[in-house]
Design a protein around this motif. Sequence first.
Motif, PDB file in Angstrom:
ATOM      1  N   ILE A  65      25.960  35.942  31.561  1.00 38.59           N
ATOM      2  CA  ILE A  65      25.501  36.800  32.417  1.00 38.59           C
ATOM      3  C   ILE A  65      26.602  36.468  33.854  1.00 38.59           C
ATOM      4  CG2 ILE A  65      23.052  35.692  33.192  1.00 38.59           C
ATOM      5  CD1 ILE A  65      23.059  39.008  33.548  1.00 38.59           C
ATOM      6  N   ARG A  66      26.002  34.613  33.701  1.00 34.66           N
ATOM      7  CA  ARG A  66      27.539  33.998  34.582  1.00 34.66           C
ATOM      8  C   ARG A  66      28.278  34.210  34.638  1.00 34.66           C
ATOM      9  NH1 ARG A  66      24.473  30.123  39.191  1.00 34.66           N
ATOM     10  NH2 ARG A  66      26.748  29.422  40.193  1.00 34.66           N
ATOM     11  N   VAL A  67      29.743  34.384  35.392  1.00 38.14           N
ATOM     12  CA  VAL A  67      30.524  33.952  35.317  1.00 38.14           C
ATOM     13  C   VAL A  67      31.239  32.292  35.431  1.00 38.14           C
ATOM     14  CG1 VAL A  67      32.995  34.207  35.670  1.00 38.14           C
ATOM     15  CG2 VAL A  67      31.383  36.679  35.329  1.00 38.14           C
ATOM     16  N   THR A  68      31.259  31.351  34.640  1.00 35.43           N
ATOM     17  CA  THR A  68      31.670  29.971  35.018  1.00 35.43           C
ATOM     18  C   THR A  68      32.659  29.590  36.307  1.00 35.43           C
ATOM     19  OG1 THR A  68      32.565  29.555  32.842  1.00 35.43           O
ATOM     20  CG2 THR A  68      30.616  29.652  32.426  1.00 35.43           C
ATOM     21  N   ALA A  69      32.791  28.844  36.287  1.00 33.59           N
ATOM     22  CA  ALA A  69      34.053  28.045  37.255  1.00 33.59           C
ATOM     23  C   ALA A  69      35.349  27.559  36.264  1.00 33.59           C
ATOM     24  CB  ALA A  69      33.110  26.763  37.562  1.00 33.59           C
ATOM     25  N   ASP A  70      35.603  28.017  34.669  1.00 33.23           N
ATOM     26  CA  ASP A  70      35.788  27.683  34.272  1.00 33.23           C
ATOM     27  C   ASP A  70      36.691  28.922  34.439  1.00 33.23           C
ATOM     28  OD1 ASP A  70      36.302  24.672  34.295  1.00 33.23           O
ATOM     29  OD2 ASP A  70      34.829  25.282  32.059  1.00 33.23           O
ATOM     30  N   ILE A  72      36.493  31.672  36.215  1.00 29.81           N
ATOM     31  CA  ILE A  72      37.207  31.648  37.513  1.00 29.81           C
ATOM     32  C   ILE A  72      38.127  30.818  37.130  1.00 29.81           C
ATOM     33  CG2 ILE A  72      36.814  31.758  39.855  1.00 29.81           C
ATOM     34  CD1 ILE A  72      33.694  32.134  39.762  1.00 29.81           C
ATOM     35  N   GLU A  73      38.362  29.710  37.542  1.00 31.84           N
ATOM     36  CA  GLU A  73      40.186  29.499  37.514  1.00 31.84           C
ATOM     37  C   GLU A  73      40.950  30.150  36.724  1.00 31.84           C
ATOM     38  OE1 GLU A  73      40.503  26.476  39.419  1.00 31.84           O
ATOM     39  OE2 GLU A  73      39.214  26.065  40.759  1.00 31.84           O
ATOM     40  N   ALA A  74      40.422  29.536  35.082  1.00 32.34           N
ATOM     41  CA  ALA A  74      41.352  30.303  33.923  1.00 32.34           C
ATOM     42  C   ALA A  74      41.956  31.878  34.751  1.00 32.34           C
ATOM     43  CB  ALA A  74      41.012  30.467  32.842  1.00 32.34           C
ATOM     44  N   GLY A  75      40.656  32.998  34.911  1.00 28.53           N
ATOM     45  CA  GLY A  75      41.137  33.558  35.303  1.00 28.53           C
ATOM     46  C   GLY A  75      42.202  33.770  36.974  1.00 28.53           C
ATOM     47  N   ALA A  76      41.886  33.029  37.726  1.00 26.34           N
ATOM     48  CA  ALA A  76      42.584  32.963  38.622  1.00 26.34           C
ATOM     49  C   ALA A  76      44.419  32.624  38.772  1.00 26.34           C
ATOM     50  CB  ALA A  76      41.841  32.315  40.138  1.00 26.34           C
ATOM     51  N   ALA A  77      43.964  32.201  37.856  1.00 24.88           N
ATOM     52  CA  ALA A  77      45.710  31.567  37.245  1.00 24.88           C
ATOM     53  C   ALA A  77      46.424  32.626  36.861  1.00 24.88           C
ATOM     54  CB  ALA A  77      45.489  30.483  36.718  1.00 24.88           C
ATOM     55  N   GLU A  78      45.663  33.294  36.007  1.00 23.65           N
ATOM     56  CA  GLU A  78      46.639  34.005  35.656  1.00 23.65           C
ATOM     57  C   GLU A  78      47.198  35.239  36.582  1.00 23.65           C
ATOM     58  OE1 GLU A  78      44.553  36.835  32.256  1.00 23.65           O
ATOM     59  OE2 GLU A  78      43.338  35.478  31.762  1.00 23.65           O
ATOM     60  N   CYS A  79      46.695  35.266  37.630  1.00 19.45           N
ATOM     61  CA  CYS A  79      47.247  36.099  39.188  1.00 19.45           C
ATOM     62  C   CYS A  79      48.421  35.513  39.014  1.00 19.45           C
ATOM     63  CB  CYS A  79      46.469  35.456  39.717  1.00 19.45           C
ATOM     64  SG  CYS A  79      45.439  36.911  40.178  1.00 19.45           S
ATOM     65  N   SER A  80      50.059  36.607  38.969  1.00 15.07           N
ATOM     66  CA  SER A  80      51.104  35.920  39.479  1.00 15.07           C
ATOM     67  C   SER A  80      51.204  35.766  40.585  1.00 15.07           C
ATOM     68  CB  SER A  80      51.714  37.077  39.420  1.00 15.07           C
ATOM     69  OG  SER A  80      51.844  37.835  40.584  1.00 15.07           O
ATOM     70  N   PRO A  81      52.316  34.466  40.996  1.00 11.81           N
ATOM     71  CA  PRO A  81      52.241  33.870  42.364  1.00 11.81           C
ATOM     72  C   PRO A  81      52.837  34.929  43.299  1.00 11.81           C
ATOM     73  CG  PRO A  81      53.990  32.972  40.443  1.00 11.81           C
ATOM     74  CD  PRO A  81      53.060  33.483  40.359  1.00 11.81           C
ATOM     75  N   GLU A  82      52.765  36.360  42.944  1.00  7.47           N
ATOM     76  CA  GLU A  82      53.398  37.066  44.428  1.00  7.47           C
ATOM     77  C   GLU A  82      51.800  37.708  44.539  1.00  7.47           C
ATOM     78  OE1 GLU A  82      55.488  41.728  45.154  1.00  7.47           O
ATOM     79  OE2 GLU A  82      54.803  40.831  43.154  1.00  7.47           O
ATOM     80  N   VAL A  83      51.095  38.073  43.936  1.00  5.75           N
ATOM     81  CA  VAL A  83      49.430  38.199  43.968  1.00  5.75           C
ATOM     82  C   VAL A  83      48.485  37.181  45.115  1.00  5.75           C
ATOM     83  CG1 VAL A  83      47.424  39.169  43.339  1.00  5.75           C
ATOM     84  CG2 VAL A  83      49.656  40.380  42.652  1.00  5.75           C
ATOM     85  N   ALA A 173      37.648  36.031  45.157  1.00  6.25           N
ATOM     86  CA  ALA A 173      36.660  35.574  44.477  1.00  6.25           C
ATOM     87  C   ALA A 173      36.361  34.098  44.894  1.00  6.25           C
ATOM     88  CB  ALA A 173      35.917  35.749  43.863  1.00  6.25           C
ATOM     89  N   LYS A 174      37.617  33.346  44.166  1.00  4.49           N
ATOM     90  CA  LYS A 174      37.548  31.807  44.944  1.00  4.49           C
ATOM     91  C   LYS A 174      38.139  31.633  46.006  1.00  4.49           C
ATOM     92  CE  LYS A 174      40.263  27.921  43.076  1.00  4.49           C
ATOM     93  NZ  LYS A 174      41.470  27.476  42.244  1.00  4.49           N
ATOM     94  N   GLU A 175      39.047  32.252  46.149  1.00  8.32           N
ATOM     95  CA  GLU A 175      39.452  32.143  48.144  1.00  8.32           C
ATOM     96  C   GLU A 175      38.563  32.521  49.023  1.00  8.32           C
ATOM     97  OE1 GLU A 175      42.101  30.919  50.530  1.00  8.32           O
ATOM     98  OE2 GLU A 175      42.789  31.431  48.882  1.00  8.32           O
ATOM     99  N   ALA A 176      38.024  33.066  49.082  1.00  9.09           N
ATOM    100  CA  ALA A 176      36.705  33.651  49.216  1.00  9.09           C
ATOM    101  C   ALA A 176      35.673  33.368  50.282  1.00  9.09           C
ATOM    102  CB  ALA A 176      36.946  35.110  49.486  1.00  9.09           C
ATOM    103  N   GLY A 177      34.709  32.185  48.873  1.00  7.03           N
ATOM    104  CA  GLY A 177      34.096  30.996  49.207  1.00  7.03           C
ATOM    105  C   GLY A 177      32.863  31.748  48.885  1.00  7.03           C
TER     106      GLY A 177
END
Length: 428
Positions: A65-70, A72-83, A173-177
């Motif tokens: 039920i909790r999204v792990t730190a890993d 979050i990191e992996a998901g954020a890394a999937e974002c394009s550099p532009e986004v 979420a990672k950027e915002a704290g």
Amino acid sequence: MRRFRFSDPGFEAAFAAFIDERRETPEEVDTAVRDVLAAVRAEGLDAVLRFGRQFDRAEVDESNIRVTADEIEAGAAECSPEVREAIAFAAKRIRAYHERQRPADMAFTDEAGVELGWRWTAIEAVGIYVPGGRAAYPSTVLMNAVPAAAAGVERIAMVTPPGRLQPAVLAAAKEAGVTEIWRVGGAQAVAALAYGAGPIKPVDKIVGPGNAYVTAAKRRVYGTVGIDALAGPSEIVVVADAANRPDWIAADLLSQAEHDPAAQSILITDDEAFGEAVAAQIGEQLKVLSTSEDAAASWRDHGAIIIAPLDEAPRLVNYIAPEHVEFALDDPERLADQVRHAGAIFLGRLTPEAIGDYVAGSNHVLPTSRAARFSSGLSLYDFIKRTSIVKCDETSFAILGPHTVALADAEGLPAHARSAAIRLTKQG
């Protein structure tokens, strides 16, 4: 789409009736929400998981039920550099705007010698609801979490319906704290934040938009926790003259219509031919808009073109008290300065409302359903609270004490009176 002419007999009554039409979801939703809240309060995580299976068809349990730190990191890394760059750009501007809102603590001694003042402290824990379903909303994360972090909130717990978490949402979420993310949505998510549910600890305030069930749940838990507002469907009013490009104004109106079939977009113009050109452009743009089903329903059922002298626009806007209003004019301040009821005002031909939704820096969480008459958009102030400070010495207490006794006696509260009088006696 309705058409109104200021010059027509009965305009005022027809206009008021149109604005007063109900666009929110019927009250029957409240009954279902009441039962969900009661179950979560009584059963905790078991009820949250049960409702997740029932409403979201989600196989979520205590282990995931909790999204792990890993994750979050992996998901954020999937974002394009532009986004990722756009998210960082927006977050920086939102942070700077809201940090300027920080009020100062105050301490002073008045003429009686009483030390008075106040201090501001951050709320300890805030829950943020981030919708799923219709679209991914990294901007919702930024607009709610960045001001909270800027205010000094230590724990920012995000809830969002289960399913694939969009990379842009995780990057925001990672950027915002955001400090924790939970896979739970709907009224059960609001209940979990308010009452606690297993590993989800209760918060002090819940912010963020949601559907009718989320809004009804926020209304019911208010008092147990704080809430930001009870958000209704999106709204925009565009005040425009014929010097504008019709396709620009059409796009602005559709920018809110695409949110929800219950959203409302209104054009106020002094040129009927221009109004018809905008309507034609809306028809053309709907043919290629991926969100055309919702946008078309919104424009059909709740949209309007009002033909009126532009000098009448501030009065009409003040009655509507819209979430957003654009003044697409050469001298927008002349009319905009007369508006006192609006969530946000966008000035000039090159300031579409969409700029405010993402990167202007101001907050896009704004009052709807005419609530701009008495409330404001989300700000740093939603995440801090003021505590009064009072200190008397013997001299100042001797001045304030007798008046305290007199007022307490007048109110029939003898213990109040005694708590002051007993000190006066000691001094004597």
